[in-house]
Write a protein that holds these residues in place. Sequence first.
Motif, PDB file in Angstrom:
ATOM      1  N   VAL A 102     -11.602 -71.268 -82.272  1.00  0.00           N
ATOM      2  CA  VAL A 102     -10.933 -72.319 -81.503  1.00  0.00           C
ATOM      3  C   VAL A 102     -10.418 -71.756 -80.176  1.00  0.00           C
ATOM      4  O   VAL A 102     -10.558 -72.401 -79.127  1.00  0.00           O
ATOM      5  CB  VAL A 102      -9.786 -72.948 -82.333  1.00  0.00           C
ATOM      6  CG1 VAL A 102      -8.888 -73.804 -81.472  1.00  0.00           C
ATOM      7  CG2 VAL A 102     -10.358 -73.750 -83.470  1.00  0.00           C
ATOM      8  N   ILE A 103      -9.855 -70.572 -80.194  1.00  0.00           N
ATOM      9  CA  ILE A 103      -9.362 -69.958 -78.953  1.00  0.00           C
ATOM     10  C   ILE A 103     -10.511 -69.724 -77.976  1.00  0.00           C
ATOM     11  O   ILE A 103     -10.388 -69.990 -76.778  1.00  0.00           O
ATOM     12  CB  ILE A 103      -8.617 -68.651 -79.267  1.00  0.00           C
ATOM     13  CG1 ILE A 103      -7.296 -68.964 -79.949  1.00  0.00           C
ATOM     14  CG2 ILE A 103      -8.380 -67.836 -78.001  1.00  0.00           C
ATOM     15  CD1 ILE A 103      -6.547 -67.751 -80.418  1.00  0.00           C
ATOM     16  N   PHE A 124      -9.629 -68.453 -92.209  1.00  0.00           N
ATOM     17  CA  PHE A 124      -8.633 -68.995 -91.287  1.00  0.00           C
ATOM     18  C   PHE A 124      -8.595 -68.194 -89.987  1.00  0.00           C
ATOM     19  O   PHE A 124      -8.565 -68.766 -88.894  1.00  0.00           O
ATOM     20  CB  PHE A 124      -7.252 -68.995 -91.949  1.00  0.00           C
ATOM     21  CG  PHE A 124      -6.161 -69.473 -91.048  1.00  0.00           C
ATOM     22  CD1 PHE A 124      -6.028 -70.813 -90.740  1.00  0.00           C
ATOM     23  CD2 PHE A 124      -5.280 -68.575 -90.473  1.00  0.00           C
ATOM     24  CE1 PHE A 124      -5.028 -71.260 -89.891  1.00  0.00           C
ATOM     25  CE2 PHE A 124      -4.273 -69.005 -89.629  1.00  0.00           C
ATOM     26  CZ  PHE A 124      -4.152 -70.347 -89.333  1.00  0.00           C
ATOM     27  N   ALA A 125      -8.618 -66.871 -90.096  1.00  0.00           N
ATOM     28  CA  ALA A 125      -8.593 -66.030 -88.900  1.00  0.00           C
ATOM     29  C   ALA A 125      -9.841 -66.244 -88.052  1.00  0.00           C
ATOM     30  O   ALA A 125      -9.770 -66.317 -86.819  1.00  0.00           O
ATOM     31  CB  ALA A 125      -8.463 -64.561 -89.295  1.00  0.00           C
ATOM     32  N   THR A 126     -10.992 -66.379 -88.692  1.00  0.00           N
ATOM     33  CA  THR A 126     -12.239 -66.615 -87.966  1.00  0.00           C
ATOM     34  C   THR A 126     -12.200 -67.964 -87.249  1.00  0.00           C
ATOM     35  O   THR A 126     -12.598 -68.065 -86.085  1.00  0.00           O
ATOM     36  CB  THR A 126     -13.426 -66.565 -88.938  1.00  0.00           C
ATOM     37  OG1 THR A 126     -13.430 -65.298 -89.588  1.00  0.00           O
ATOM     38  CG2 THR A 126     -14.739 -66.773 -88.209  1.00  0.00           C
ATOM     39  N   ALA A 127     -11.720 -68.995 -87.920  1.00  0.00           N
ATOM     40  CA  ALA A 127     -11.623 -70.319 -87.300  1.00  0.00           C
ATOM     41  C   ALA A 127     -10.635 -70.304 -86.135  1.00  0.00           C
ATOM     42  O   ALA A 127     -10.892 -70.923 -85.095  1.00  0.00           O
ATOM     43  CB  ALA A 127     -11.201 -71.356 -88.338  1.00  0.00           C
ATOM     44  N   PHE A 128      -9.531 -69.590 -86.296  1.00  0.00           N
ATOM     45  CA  PHE A 128      -8.530 -69.494 -85.233  1.00  0.00           C
ATOM     46  C   PHE A 128      -9.111 -68.831 -83.987  1.00  0.00           C
ATOM     47  O   PHE A 128      -8.945 -69.328 -82.866  1.00  0.00           O
ATOM     48  CB  PHE A 128      -7.317 -68.716 -85.747  1.00  0.00           C
ATOM     49  CG  PHE A 128      -6.177 -68.645 -84.783  1.00  0.00           C
ATOM     50  CD1 PHE A 128      -5.466 -69.781 -84.458  1.00  0.00           C
ATOM     51  CD2 PHE A 128      -5.811 -67.441 -84.218  1.00  0.00           C
ATOM     52  CE1 PHE A 128      -4.403 -69.721 -83.571  1.00  0.00           C
ATOM     53  CE2 PHE A 128      -4.759 -67.368 -83.331  1.00  0.00           C
ATOM     54  CZ  PHE A 128      -4.050 -68.513 -83.008  1.00  0.00           C
ATOM     55  N   VAL A 129      -9.839 -67.743 -84.170  1.00  0.00           N
ATOM     56  CA  VAL A 129     -10.473 -67.062 -83.036  1.00  0.00           C
ATOM     57  C   VAL A 129     -11.529 -67.962 -82.399  1.00  0.00           C
ATOM     58  O   VAL A 129     -11.645 -68.034 -81.168  1.00  0.00           O
ATOM     59  CB  VAL A 129     -11.078 -65.720 -83.490  1.00  0.00           C
ATOM     60  CG1 VAL A 129     -11.956 -65.112 -82.410  1.00  0.00           C
ATOM     61  CG2 VAL A 129      -9.967 -64.752 -83.876  1.00  0.00           C
TER      62      VAL A 129
END
Length: 66
Positions: free
Chosen positions: A42-43, A35-40
Amino acid sequence: MWLIFIKSFINDYFNVKWNLNDESTHWKLDILENFATAFVFVIVVVNVFITAFGVQRPNSGASAPS
């Protein structure tokens, strides 16, 4: 300064809540990591689009060259 405090608080919270050496919690930690990797990601993609296409308005006060 506050971001460092918040990051360290979150890091300490997860280290205390889940034992990183316990193999039964690895699937939860893997999900959080994904989740953290996907969030970064997308940003980063949003920032690339903002930089590439720009969000600046043209200067309406300038006169057109003749």
